[in-house]
Design an enzyme around this catalytic site. Sequence first.
Site, mmCIF file in Angstrom:
data_model
loop_
_atom_site.group_PDB
_atom_site.id
_atom_site.type_symbol
_atom_site.label_atom_id
_atom_site.label_comp_id
_atom_site.label_asym_id
_atom_site.label_seq_id
_atom_site.Cartn_x
_atom_site.Cartn_y
_atom_site.Cartn_z
ATOM 1 N N GLU A 291 36.036 3.952 10.545
ATOM 2 C CA GLU A 291 35.295 5.207 10.667
ATOM 3 C C GLU A 291 34.032 5.004 11.506
ATOM 4 O OE1 GLU A 291 35.710 8.480 7.421
ATOM 5 O OE2 GLU A 291 33.810 7.517 7.033
ATOM 6 N N HIS A 320 54.410 -13.341 3.252
ATOM 7 C CA HIS A 320 55.824 -12.994 3.104
ATOM 8 C C HIS A 320 56.070 -11.542 3.487
ATOM 9 C CE1 HIS A 320 56.512 -16.823 0.998
ATOM 10 N NE2 HIS A 320 55.244 -16.660 0.679
ATOM 11 N N LYS A 434 38.742 19.024 7.975
ATOM 12 C CA LYS A 434 38.043 19.645 6.833
ATOM 13 C C LYS A 434 38.017 21.160 7.003
ATOM 14 C CE LYS A 434 34.631 16.150 5.580
ATOM 15 N NZ LYS A 434 33.206 15.841 5.610
HETATM 16 O O1 PA5 Z 1 31.363 7.155 5.310
HETATM 17 C C1 PA5 Z 1 31.301 8.360 5.132
HETATM 18 O O2 PA5 Z 1 30.301 9.024 5.439
HETATM 19 C C2 PA5 Z 1 32.456 9.104 4.481
HETATM 20 O O3 PA5 Z 1 33.560 8.277 4.301
HETATM 21 C C3 PA5 Z 1 32.023 9.668 3.141
HETATM 22 O O4 PA5 Z 1 31.640 8.632 2.284
HETATM 23 C C4 PA5 Z 1 33.136 10.476 2.478
HETATM 24 O O5 PA5 Z 1 33.574 11.487 3.340
HETATM 25 C C5 PA5 Z 1 32.644 11.111 1.180
HETATM 26 O O6 PA5 Z 1 31.498 11.872 1.438
HETATM 27 P P1 PA5 Z 1 30.518 12.318 0.294
HETATM 28 O O7 PA5 Z 1 29.878 11.119 -0.280
HETATM 29 O O8 PA5 Z 1 29.529 13.205 0.981
HETATM 30 O O9 PA5 Z 1 31.326 13.054 -0.726
#
Ligand code: PA5
Length: 459
Positions: A291, A320, A434
């Site tokens: 990410e 394996h 989203k």
């Molecule tokens: O790294 C990030 O920003 C995302 O993976 C968030 O952690 C994830 O979308 C969850 O978001 P939130 O903590 O606002 O619910």
Amino acid sequence: MIKLSYGRMLQDALDGTHGFTRQRLAELAKRFGAVQAEVRQRREAGEYGFYDLVDQAETVRGIRGFAEGLGQAHDHVLVLGIGGSALGVKAVLNALRKPAWNELDDEARDFYPRLTVLENVDPGTVAAALRRIDPRRVLVNVISKSGGTAETMAQYLVVRAWLEEAMGPAAHRHLVFTTDPARGALRELAQREKIATLSVPPDVGGRYSVLSPVGLLPAALVGVDIEALLAGARAAVQRAESDDLLRNPAALYAALLWAADTTLGARIHVLMPYADHLKEFAEWYRQLWAESLGKRVDRRGEPVHTGPTPVGAVGATDQHSQVQLFMEGPFDKVLTFIRVEDLGEDVPIPGGGDLPPDLAYLPGHTLGELLRAECDATSAALARMGRMNMTLRLPAVTAESFGEALMFFQIATGYAGVWYGINPFDQPGVELGKKLTFAAMGRPGYEPEETAAPAGDEA
Ligand code: PA5
């Protein structure tokens, strides 16, 4: 202190063809000055807030007080969160709790509570967890930095109704929120309903938040030494102050992986701990690397569509499963092994009886010795086949060494962001999905759109 063995990234330790020349390594070391300067400047500007998590003595005191009081009054902790609000929690708990924690009796758990993390909105998983847990004995920690993530909020509504059904208005005493200090629906609810809260520092993004209250509260609730976790992280930050690339392991790791991706075609980065309880750590790393580094545009807004593909594996199990591909498939990977010197508990392999000669080599050794020998052998075999690989060496998985490892990878990701020229702290690519979900669920302000697969194109 953890150590990074990187010799098998170099041509002279591989097949003489693949990998980096020593001259190339020297060039990277020369360029590192500019990378370090940019990281320093961005840290000062507040972009790399996760570095500062190593100094939060007051927060740690508050968390410990909370965990020792309210936390110990419950025999189950239920964490609701997803992405960066769940993966770090799972990594810490699985690395540092005794194995099969929830199956142990109270004494074996030193009277700390059982703990379940719900991430997905798969109804089967959620319903099964709520059937298993007694709502009168649970503490629910809802973790969402934004306070509005659809999956976590939907879980919260389900869990709150479940608590209210069992306890009526006393339900709110079983809740604690970890969220932004000022913004979001969760913060609003907490203020309105007087629910206990902890804050996620605004300058710390979700996937960099494991060492904030996001990870520290659940860890403290099950008895993890959170001060030791932060002491380990502090050691990683100190080592990252070095301007010498070869003395700054997190920076070296980032530089080698960036260069392997962008100049040697090694776009797949595999993290393979040889320890079952680090499997979730590999999953946490996968999100952090993916990410943070997978981006459409660079810092100047130019399209780059860049980013390595992280893969998690576990040794020796995946020898394996995937190692055949790693050994003989395309030269498009770098493997990082995690080797743990002291696995905590070891099991001797007994002999006796009339063993066939083919098995005679096993008795007299331990399972831990076999696991470490397999790690070393796989690394050496890959090198002989010209496959770049590194090994991160942990003396043992303690709160301190694990804190160091968590911070090592976060710092490395921050450096990699500079090498790639992208912003490692945003995630614009998940926004469209989203919005389409909100539209499909009828959220006001979001126009309904066609999200199902086009009819007629099914086989
Ligand atoms: O790294 C990030 O920003 C995302 O993976 C968030 O952690 C994830 O979308 C969850 O978001 P939130 O903590 O606002 O619910």
